[in-house]
Design a protein around this motif. Structure first.
Motif, mmCIF file in Angstrom:
data_model
loop_
_atom_site.group_PDB
_atom_site.id
_atom_site.type_symbol
_atom_site.label_atom_id
_atom_site.label_comp_id
_atom_site.label_asym_id
_atom_site.label_seq_id
_atom_site.Cartn_x
_atom_site.Cartn_y
_atom_site.Cartn_z
ATOM 1 N N SER A 146 68.978 17.770 113.313
ATOM 2 C CA SER A 146 69.249 19.138 112.525
ATOM 3 C C SER A 146 69.865 20.056 113.954
ATOM 4 O O SER A 146 69.407 20.948 114.343
ATOM 5 N N THR A 148 72.460 22.516 116.009
ATOM 6 C CA THR A 148 73.470 23.471 115.813
ATOM 7 C C THR A 148 73.708 24.099 117.136
ATOM 8 O O THR A 148 73.070 24.183 118.044
ATOM 9 N N ASN A 193 64.576 23.758 109.451
ATOM 10 C CA ASN A 193 65.904 23.117 108.896
ATOM 11 C C ASN A 193 66.984 24.055 109.582
ATOM 12 O O ASN A 193 67.138 25.123 109.259
ATOM 13 N N THR A 195 70.117 22.494 109.423
ATOM 14 C CA THR A 195 71.468 22.348 108.752
ATOM 15 C C THR A 195 72.367 23.452 108.165
ATOM 16 O O THR A 195 73.496 23.479 108.167
ATOM 17 N N SER A 196 71.543 24.296 107.630
ATOM 18 C CA SER A 196 72.271 25.464 106.943
ATOM 19 C C SER A 196 71.996 26.994 107.558
ATOM 20 O O SER A 196 72.326 27.792 107.123
ATOM 21 N N VAL A 242 66.826 28.548 100.702
ATOM 22 C CA VAL A 242 68.027 27.667 100.943
ATOM 23 C C VAL A 242 69.061 28.564 101.003
ATOM 24 O O VAL A 242 69.635 29.335 100.263
ATOM 25 N N PHE A 244 73.005 29.772 101.878
ATOM 26 C CA PHE A 244 74.296 29.308 101.289
ATOM 27 C C PHE A 244 75.111 29.427 102.308
ATOM 28 O O PHE A 244 75.778 30.506 102.608
ATOM 29 N N LYS A 245 75.046 28.415 103.258
ATOM 30 C CA LYS A 245 76.147 28.584 104.351
ATOM 31 C C LYS A 245 77.304 28.460 104.192
ATOM 32 O O LYS A 245 78.036 27.286 103.296
ATOM 33 N N HIS A 247 81.136 26.991 103.633
ATOM 34 C CA HIS A 247 81.607 25.762 104.140
ATOM 35 C C HIS A 247 82.543 25.807 105.132
ATOM 36 O O HIS A 247 82.751 24.803 105.985
ATOM 37 N N THR A 256 79.010 33.162 112.166
ATOM 38 C CA THR A 256 79.208 32.543 110.926
ATOM 39 C C THR A 256 79.918 33.726 109.803
ATOM 40 O O THR A 256 79.650 34.973 110.004
ATOM 41 N N PHE A 266 71.240 33.526 100.434
ATOM 42 C CA PHE A 266 70.308 32.378 99.938
ATOM 43 C C PHE A 266 69.539 32.517 98.766
ATOM 44 O O PHE A 266 69.465 33.596 97.965
ATOM 45 N N ALA A 304 71.698 24.590 94.898
ATOM 46 C CA ALA A 304 72.735 24.895 96.086
ATOM 47 C C ALA A 304 73.984 24.580 95.759
ATOM 48 O O ALA A 304 74.746 24.062 96.939
#
Length: 526
Positions: A146, A148, A193, A195-196, A242, A244-245, A247, A256, A266, A304
């Motif tokens: 994971s 970043t 996490n 990842t997002s 969760v 919502f990163k 894309h 970001t 999220f 998601a």
């Protein structure tokens, strides 16, 4: 597949070479084998292609040869495609798992057969490929994952014997690789996490778990003191956010791309509302639920599946009436709505609609889902095109406020207008139910800020007035802004009470708009 220097690089199988690394410029003649990494019909099984496209224009990938699964690098030529280093010396496999690129270096996890799976870095040369510390001493390995880029460092999750899986960081040196904070003190770990994770205002927002909070939204500025709970969605249970990163979020640690340059979305769970959509500007006071899409405790946004546009977030949501459908929001409750009912005959289960990262083409939203035409017991996904110009809200209300200035209601609003062909009206109401239009506007495209003084309001002799914007859709229907209220002044110039013993009481009331005389008898009758 990845793109580098106007070529697509991919793994493909041929009867002559097995599965190897290929490239293509889009022509038959330009589609060629880069290199037969494992010579002959045996396959190298080139997997995990990852490019660094800054100054050295290299592709990293994992290939299996007579030295096992190891890390390879390529500049797109046969001569420039070679083994980086035999990390697990001999026929054993290091099985690298590529993570993140930064400053022309690749960070990845690998198992050298001695220390277990640990964090490594490479500059593409054998000498420049090193292990960044034995986080979990011995052969167990810390299993970094994971990853970043943030704060000019690589942040990652790793397992250490004293802390469990927690947040670590590295600047690319052994000495600069360290624990950020043990969020869940002890060996249990906090199940982070990244990842997002999103970067907002020089802070990294991510999901983590502690025994005290459950799964909630956390934040870090890269220091132990600055790593803490950011927003607790539900005190009584796991909020399980969760993020919502977007894309198109960069991988180099840049901020970001935010919705309307300010927000990220999220989902979060509460016992009262189920899983619903939230919006945040990176502050606790600016973090809130957008709308209870599925009223009550049922989930409204259970998946998601989403796509950002310049003005909207499109996402999959459901309610008891339509089932799963495509919705849109500009971040406000009043402009959060279903945009298309692909299966109108099914009021219980609309189906799962897929929104891909490239779903918006020429202002059209492309998605797929079951339309209800499929045969019994057969799930069939049909293609749909939702045209944003047809029947959708072309004007987005950023703010709408009212205030009293010099005894006159003054309305102010900010709009984002995406169409020149739709009108909107300013409306007033005395009871908050029945509205009349007091001004109409033919908008021009772009950002708009307007102010309107309702000088006629004082003649209405109403204590409370209600205002809103009514926006016409392309199909003739209307959407409305939030309602702004104004309390008018009494403007009493004088009240005189005349009272004599045993005589009726007389009240004389004088204001700007009316004069009244009230007589109260000794028995209290008016």
């Amino acid at each position: 597949m990845i793109v580098l220097n106007n070529h697509i690089y991919f793994s493909a199988f041929s009867d002559t070479h097995g599965r190897e690394l290929w490239k293509s410029d889009g022509t038959t003649a330009g589609t060629v084998l880069v290199k037969d990494v494992f010579p002959g019909i045996a396959s190298a099984h080139t997997i995990g292609l990852f490019k660094i496209n800054k100054t050295n224009n290299r592709i990293y990938f994992v290939a299996n040869t007579n030295v096992g699964e190891e890390l390879w690098v390529s500049d797109g030529t046969e001569a420039g495609t070679q083994l980086v280093r035999d990390i697990n010396v001999g026929a054993g496999s290091a099985t690298p798992m590529l993570g993140m690129a930064k400053d022309n270096k690749m960070y990845f996890s690998a198992d050298n057969g001695i220390n277990g799976r640990e964090l490594w870095v490479t500059d593409g040369t054998q000498a420049g490929t090193i292990m960044l510390g034995d986080i979990y001493p011995g052969g167990t390995g810390s299993t970094p994952q994971s990853m970043t880029v943030f704060n000019n460092k690589i942040f990652f999750v790793a397992n250490a014997p004293q802390t469990g899986e927690e947040l670590f960081q590295t600047d690319g040196t052994v000495a600069g690789t360290s624990l950020v904070k043990d969020l869940e003190p002890g060996i249990l770990g906090s199940d982070i996490n990244l990842t997002s994770a999103v970067i907002v205002n020089n802070k990294l927002y991510f999901r983590a778990h502690t025994n005290l909070t459950g799964y909630e939204l956390f934040v870090t500025d890269g220091t132990a003191n600055g790593t803490e709970l950011f927003f607790e969605i539900d005190y009584w249970t796991d909020g399980f956010p969760v993020i919502f990163k977007p894309h198109n979020a960069p991988l180099d640690g840049s901020p970001t791309p935010l919705f309307q340059n300010q927000y990220f979305f999220f989902t979060g769970f509460t016992l009262d509302h189920g899983t619903e959509l939230y919006i945040s500007d990176g502050t606790r006071t600016g973090t809130r639920m957008v709308k209870d899409v599925n009223a009550g405790f049922s989930d409204g946004v259970p998946y998601a599946l989403y796509k950002y546009s310049n003005t909207h977030l499109y996402f999959t949501a459901e309610n008891a009436t339509t089932g799963l459908e495509i919705w849109e929001t500009d971040g406000t409750a009043q402009n959060t709505r279903m945009v298309f009912d692909a299966n109108p005959n099914n009021t219980n289960e609309g189906g799962l609609y897929l929104i891909t990262p490239d779903a918006i083409v020429n202002n059209n939203l492309l998605f797929a889902g079951p339309s209800g035409d499929e045969a019994a017991n057969r799930l069939q996904y049909d293609g749909f095109i939702y045209q944003r110009n047809n029947g959708t809200l072309p004007i987005f209300v950023q703010s709408f406020t009212a205030r009293l200035q010099a005894q006159t209601p003054v309305l102010q609003w900010q709009l984002n207008i995406t169409s020149n062909n739709n009108r909107y009206q300013l409306q007033r109401s005395a009871d908050g139910v029945n509205y009349t239009t007091i001004e109409s506007y033919q908008p021009t495209q772009g950002a708009v800020t307007k102010t309107y003084a309702d000088v006629a309001a004082s003649a209405l002799q109403q204590k409370q007035l209600y205002y809103r914007l009514a926006i016409e859709n392309n199909n003739g229907s209307k959407q409305y802004s939030n309602i702004a209220t104004v309390t008018m002044p009494n403007e009493v110039y004088g009240v005189r009470v005349l009272q004599q013993a045993g005589k009726p009481q007389v009240k004389y009331h004088l204001s700007k708009n009316n004069t009244s005389l009230q007589v109260v008898t000794a028995t209290g009758a008016v």
